[in-house]
Design a protein around this motif. Structure first.
Motif, short mmCIF file in Angstrom:
data_model
loop_
_atom_site.label_atom_id
_atom_site.label_comp_id
_atom_site.label_asym_id
_atom_site.label_seq_id
_atom_site.Cartn_x
_atom_site.Cartn_y
_atom_site.Cartn_z
N GLU A 111 -32.08 -43.58 32.07
CA GLU A 111 -32.01 -45.05 32.08
C GLU A 111 -32.20 -45.65 30.70
O GLU A 111 -32.20 -46.86 30.54
N LEU A 112 -32.41 -44.79 29.70
CA LEU A 112 -32.65 -45.24 28.31
C LEU A 112 -33.87 -46.15 28.22
O LEU A 112 -33.91 -47.07 27.41
N GLU A 113 -34.84 -45.90 29.06
CA GLU A 113 -36.05 -46.73 29.08
C GLU A 113 -37.26 -45.85 28.82
O GLU A 113 -37.39 -44.78 29.39
N GLY A 114 -38.15 -46.37 27.97
CA GLY A 114 -39.40 -45.69 27.72
C GLY A 114 -39.22 -44.27 27.25
O GLY A 114 -38.15 -43.84 26.88
N GLY A 115 -40.30 -43.57 27.24
CA GLY A 115 -40.21 -42.16 26.87
C GLY A 115 -39.75 -41.95 25.45
O GLY A 115 -40.06 -42.74 24.56
N GLU A 116 -38.96 -40.92 25.28
CA GLU A 116 -38.54 -40.56 23.93
C GLU A 116 -37.27 -39.74 23.99
O GLU A 116 -36.88 -39.24 25.04
N ILE A 117 -36.64 -39.61 22.84
CA ILE A 117 -35.49 -38.73 22.69
C ILE A 117 -36.03 -37.41 22.14
O ILE A 117 -36.83 -37.40 21.21
N LEU A 118 -35.59 -36.33 22.72
CA LEU A 118 -36.04 -35.02 22.28
C LEU A 118 -34.86 -34.28 21.66
O LEU A 118 -33.85 -34.04 22.32
N LEU A 119 -34.97 -33.98 20.35
CA LEU A 119 -33.99 -33.14 19.67
C LEU A 119 -34.56 -31.73 19.66
O LEU A 119 -35.64 -31.50 19.13
N GLU A 120 -33.84 -30.82 20.28
CA GLU A 120 -34.31 -29.45 20.35
C GLU A 120 -33.44 -28.58 19.45
O GLU A 120 -32.21 -28.63 19.51
N ILE A 121 -34.10 -27.80 18.59
CA ILE A 121 -33.39 -26.91 17.66
C ILE A 121 -33.69 -25.47 18.04
O ILE A 121 -34.84 -25.08 18.15
N LYS A 122 -32.63 -24.71 18.26
CA LYS A 122 -32.78 -23.29 18.60
C LYS A 122 -32.50 -22.47 17.34
O LYS A 122 -31.44 -22.58 16.75
N LEU A 123 -33.47 -21.67 16.97
CA LEU A 123 -33.35 -20.83 15.78
C LEU A 123 -33.40 -19.36 16.17
O LEU A 123 -34.30 -18.95 16.89
N LYS A 124 -32.44 -18.60 15.67
CA LYS A 124 -32.42 -17.16 15.94
C LYS A 124 -32.83 -16.36 14.71
O LYS A 124 -33.38 -15.29 14.83
N ASP A 125 -32.52 -16.90 13.53
CA ASP A 125 -32.92 -16.23 12.29
C ASP A 125 -33.10 -17.27 11.18
O ASP A 125 -32.88 -18.46 11.41
N HIS A 126 -33.48 -16.82 10.00
CA HIS A 126 -33.80 -17.75 8.91
C HIS A 126 -32.59 -18.56 8.45
O HIS A 126 -32.74 -19.67 7.97
N ARG A 127 -31.37 -18.07 8.63
CA ARG A 127 -30.17 -18.83 8.23
C ARG A 127 -29.97 -20.05 9.14
O ARG A 127 -29.41 -21.05 8.71
N ASP A 128 -30.43 -19.94 10.36
CA ASP A 128 -30.29 -21.06 11.30
C ASP A 128 -31.10 -22.28 10.86
O ASP A 128 -30.73 -23.41 11.16
N VAL A 129 -32.19 -22.05 10.14
CA VAL A 129 -33.04 -23.16 9.70
C VAL A 129 -32.23 -24.08 8.79
O VAL A 129 -32.13 -25.28 9.02
N LYS A 130 -31.63 -23.53 7.76
CA LYS A 130 -30.86 -24.33 6.81
C LYS A 130 -29.67 -24.99 7.52
O LYS A 130 -29.41 -26.18 7.33
N LYS A 131 -28.97 -24.22 8.31
CA LYS A 131 -27.79 -24.73 9.02
C LYS A 131 -28.16 -25.93 9.92
O LYS A 131 -27.49 -26.96 9.91
N SER A 132 -29.23 -25.80 10.66
CA SER A 132 -29.66 -26.87 11.57
C SER A 132 -30.13 -28.10 10.80
O SER A 132 -29.76 -29.23 11.15
N LEU A 133 -30.93 -27.89 9.77
CA LEU A 133 -31.43 -29.02 8.99
C LEU A 133 -30.29 -29.73 8.26
O LEU A 133 -30.27 -30.97 8.17
N ASP A 134 -29.33 -28.97 7.76
CA ASP A 134 -28.15 -29.59 7.12
C ASP A 134 -27.36 -30.42 8.12
O ASP A 134 -26.90 -31.51 7.82
N SER A 135 -27.21 -29.89 9.33
CA SER A 135 -26.48 -30.62 10.38
C SER A 135 -27.20 -31.92 10.73
O SER A 135 -26.56 -32.97 10.87
N LEU A 136 -28.51 -31.85 10.86
CA LEU A 136 -29.28 -33.07 11.16
C LEU A 136 -29.18 -34.07 10.02
O LEU A 136 -29.01 -35.28 10.25
#
Length: 157
Positions: A111-136
């Motif tokens: 309903e887009l009311e209250g609460g919060e938006i949750l961004l979930e990042i799935k990381l499998k290895d250290h390369r995923d960290v940079k890739k995810s942060l760059d995407s964000l």
């Protein structure tokens, strides 16, 4: 069966509504039928307008499957009932599709009311960290737009 179900929920012109569904070859699962009935009841009782008359004006895409026409019908009725909310949700979800990928998912209250938006990042290895942060970072403006929509509860052009 549909006529009896609609009549049991005190929907006016149940036979005509069932005829519309049959004519347009609309398939409604049990949960879709329940949602359809709730919307019909709410629209019949919240306005002076006749639900069947509004329903009969709705044109469905006959190229879609029967079940997809059911989904399309419910979406159009929801839009009829709550046009501002429907537009806001559509714009919000459009932005989610832009940032979502195999590593990033988004969860939010429907309903887009209250609460919060949750961004979930799935990381499998250290390369995923940079890739995810760059995407964000690349999608920073889109995420900020999502937050404005969420905080205001409404989308404005």
């Amino acid at each position: 069966m549909i006529i009896e179900f609609l009549e049991s929920k005190r929907i006016i012109k149940s036979r005509e509504i069932a005829g519309y569904l049959e004519k347009n070859e609309v398939y409604l699962t049990h949960s879709m039928l329940k949602k359809f009935t709730e919307l019909a009841y709410e629209l019949e009782n919240s306005t002076d307008e006749n639900f069947y008359e509004k329903l009969s004006e709705i044109k469905l895409d006959m190229k879609k499957s029967k079940k997809d026409r059911g989904t399309e019908l419910i979406e159009k009725i929801e839009r009829m009932k709550m046009p501002v909310y429907s537009d806001t949700l559509r714009e919000f979800e459009k932005r989610i599709r832009k940032i979502k990928n195999s590593q990033i998912s988004v969860k939010y209250p429907r309903e887009l009311e209250g609460g919060e938006i949750l961004l979930e990042i799935k990381l499998k290895d250290h390369r995923d960290v940079k890739k995810s942060l760059d995407s964000l970072d690349k999608n920073r403006e889109i995420i900020e737009e999502m937050m404005r929509i969420f905080e205001n509860g409404i989308w404005e052009e």
